[in-house]
Write a protein that holds these residues in place. Structure first.
Motif, short mmCIF file in Angstrom:
data_model
loop_
_atom_site.label_atom_id
_atom_site.label_comp_id
_atom_site.label_asym_id
_atom_site.label_seq_id
_atom_site.Cartn_x
_atom_site.Cartn_y
_atom_site.Cartn_z
N THR A 99 34.62 56.66 43.85
CA THR A 99 34.24 58.05 43.68
C THR A 99 35.33 58.93 44.28
N VAL A 100 35.70 59.97 43.57
CA VAL A 100 36.69 60.93 44.06
C VAL A 100 35.95 62.21 44.45
N LEU A 101 36.11 62.64 45.69
CA LEU A 101 35.56 63.92 46.14
C LEU A 101 36.67 64.96 46.14
N THR A 102 36.43 66.08 45.47
CA THR A 102 37.42 67.14 45.37
C THR A 102 36.72 68.47 45.17
N SER A 103 37.35 69.54 45.60
CA SER A 103 36.76 70.86 45.39
C SER A 103 37.29 71.51 44.12
N ASN A 104 38.25 70.86 43.44
CA ASN A 104 38.83 71.45 42.24
C ASN A 104 39.29 70.36 41.30
N THR A 105 39.10 70.57 40.01
CA THR A 105 39.54 69.58 39.02
C THR A 105 40.50 70.19 38.01
N THR A 106 40.90 71.45 38.19
CA THR A 106 41.72 72.12 37.17
C THR A 106 43.12 72.50 37.64
N HIS A 107 43.30 72.83 38.93
CA HIS A 107 44.64 73.17 39.40
C HIS A 107 45.56 71.97 39.21
N TYR A 108 46.85 72.26 38.96
CA TYR A 108 47.77 71.21 38.54
C TYR A 108 47.83 70.03 39.51
N GLY A 109 47.99 70.30 40.82
CA GLY A 109 48.10 69.20 41.78
C GLY A 109 46.85 68.34 41.82
N TYR A 110 45.68 68.98 41.90
CA TYR A 110 44.42 68.25 41.93
C TYR A 110 44.24 67.43 40.65
N ALA A 111 44.43 68.10 39.49
CA ALA A 111 44.21 67.43 38.22
C ALA A 111 45.16 66.25 38.03
N SER A 112 46.40 66.40 38.47
CA SER A 112 47.37 65.32 38.32
C SER A 112 47.05 64.14 39.23
N VAL A 113 46.58 64.42 40.45
CA VAL A 113 46.13 63.33 41.33
C VAL A 113 44.97 62.58 40.68
N LEU A 114 44.02 63.33 40.13
CA LEU A 114 42.89 62.69 39.43
C LEU A 114 43.37 61.84 38.27
N GLN A 115 44.35 62.34 37.53
CA GLN A 115 44.88 61.56 36.41
C GLN A 115 45.46 60.24 36.89
N GLY A 116 46.24 60.29 37.98
CA GLY A 116 46.83 59.06 38.50
C GLY A 116 45.79 58.08 38.99
N ILE A 117 44.74 58.58 39.66
CA ILE A 117 43.66 57.70 40.12
C ILE A 117 43.00 57.03 38.93
N GLU A 118 42.68 57.83 37.90
CA GLU A 118 41.98 57.28 36.73
C GLU A 118 42.83 56.24 36.01
N GLU A 119 44.13 56.51 35.87
CA GLU A 119 45.01 55.56 35.19
C GLU A 119 45.06 54.23 35.93
N ALA A 120 45.23 54.30 37.25
CA ALA A 120 45.32 53.07 38.04
C ALA A 120 43.99 52.34 38.07
N ALA A 121 42.89 53.10 38.17
CA ALA A 121 41.57 52.46 38.20
C ALA A 121 41.26 51.77 36.88
N ARG A 122 41.59 52.43 35.78
CA ARG A 122 41.32 51.82 34.47
C ARG A 122 42.11 50.52 34.31
N ALA A 123 43.36 50.52 34.78
CA ALA A 123 44.17 49.30 34.67
C ALA A 123 43.58 48.16 35.48
N ALA A 124 42.83 48.49 36.56
CA ALA A 124 42.22 47.47 37.41
C ALA A 124 40.76 47.21 37.04
N SER A 125 40.30 47.78 35.91
CA SER A 125 38.92 47.62 35.43
C SER A 125 37.90 48.21 36.39
N TYR A 126 38.25 49.34 37.00
CA TYR A 126 37.34 50.09 37.85
C TYR A 126 36.88 51.34 37.12
N THR A 127 35.68 51.78 37.42
CA THR A 127 35.21 53.06 36.92
C THR A 127 35.41 54.12 38.00
#
Length: 355
Positions: A79-107
């Protein structure tokens, strides 16, 4: 509690279901120990097993998929806890987490924090606990006061990684934090503008995670100090172009302002618009530099000088660190992730009268 419906309290009202952490608290053990007991793991002492089973019976705990995942030590969820999902830095961190998690078969689940001004400590703790009850591990994006408070409220036994601003001093080795070097990035950008011949560099700041001097602000100040340049008072912006526009209008009226560093590229966008409205040419009259190298930066007119931080890589590194903790295959250690890169484009040049 014996003799009552596990879904009802003594007044007949529905209460929340019993969690594995409730059992752990009642038995005086960790939630991992409870998981081992309910899955007949051989490493648990008989006396501990009896105590946990007694707590399970008393609380009416029912085993579920979360408990099974915790028992194996290989929960396939974060689970990712964040106060923002749209600003560039936040959104890009989320993108990286999701990419790595998907590659490891994590939700990946996302819990959105209220701003620190709109919530108290109990609310933050409740949000953290809801994420903890979902099982697996937790990543907290702590770029603002809400994220910092959430990171501080995470239970000691919950696997967690914090994505943080550059720390003012090296954190303890047991702090599983990752960060991009904001201080070095601001230092590089300021040194670049000074090297073009500007007497000083004005700064439009983004909000700090701690309400104190941010790493970006301190990097800008360090470069000015080393160069013996005047240190103007920084203007406080926001996260978006509107804050940059307001700050830019204030700076545009001062003919001594020839170079402006902005705390992110969205602020720079607003500053550029303000300078255009007041008839000041970029970079002929004023040089502007941004921060982060957001995708639109290369396509502004003029294209924006900025410093590139690999936020997507930061997100991937955050997941990799948490994955190592969950799998017990990697040490916990705080570390910076990448070296910032200065990207020189059309918006920076010599001050007026100097070729």
């Amino acid at each position: 509690m014996t003799g009552h419906n596990p879904g009802m309290n003594v007044t007949g009202h529905t209460r929340r279901s019993v969690s594995i952490r409730d059992v752990a608290t009642a038995a005086g053990v960790s939630y991992q120990t409870v998981s081992r007991v309910i899955n007949d793991h051989p490493s648990v002492k008989p006396s501990t097993r009896e105590r946990v089973l007694a707590a399970i019976d008393e609380l009416g705990f029912r085993r579920n998929s979360t408990a099974l995942a915790l028992a194996s030590g290989r929960s396939r969820a974060v689970t990712v806890l964040t106060s923002n999902t749209t600003h560039y830095g936040y959104a890009s961190v989320l993108q990286g987490i999701e990419e790595a998690a998907r590659a490891a078969s994590y939700t990946v689940g996302i819990g959105v924090l209220e701003s620190a001004e709109e919530t108290d400590g109990a609310d933050v703790a409740a949000q953290v606990q809801r994420s903890a009850d979902a099982g697996g591990g937790l990543i907290v994006i702590a770029y603002d006061p809400a994220g910092v408070r959430a990171l501080g409220a995470v239970p000691a036994d919950l696997p967690v990684v914090g994505v943080v601003e550059t720390p003012a001093s090296p954190p303890r080795d047991d702090r599983p934090w990752v960060w991009a070097d904001d201080r070095e990035a601001a230092y590089k950008a300021t040194r670049h503008l000074l090297s073009l011949g500007h007497k000083t560099v004005h700064y439009v700041a983004i909000p700090s995670s701690t309400r104190r001097t941010s790493a970006r602000t301190s990097g800008w100040q360090q470069a000015l100090k080393e160069a013996g340049a005047p240190q103007p008072r920084p203007l406080q912006g926001s996260w978006g172009p509107a804050g940059g526009h307001a700050a830019g209008l204030k700076l545009a009226g001062n003919p001594d302002v020839t170079a402006i560093l902005c705390g992110n590229d969205d602020l720079a966008l607003g500053v550029i618009r303000a300078l255009h409205e007041t008839g000041r040419a970029i970079p002929g009259d004023v040089s502007v530099a941004g921060f982060d190298d957001a995708p639109h930066s290369a396509y502004l007119t003029p294209s924006l000088t900025t410093v590139r931080l690999d936020f997507t890589g930061l997100g991937r590194s955050a997941f990799a660190l948490l994955h190592g903790v969950l799998e017990e295959s990697a040490p916990i250690a705080p570390h910076p992730v990448s070296v910032p890169e200065l990207i020189v484009r059309e918006s920076s040049g010599p001050p007026p009268g100097r070729e």
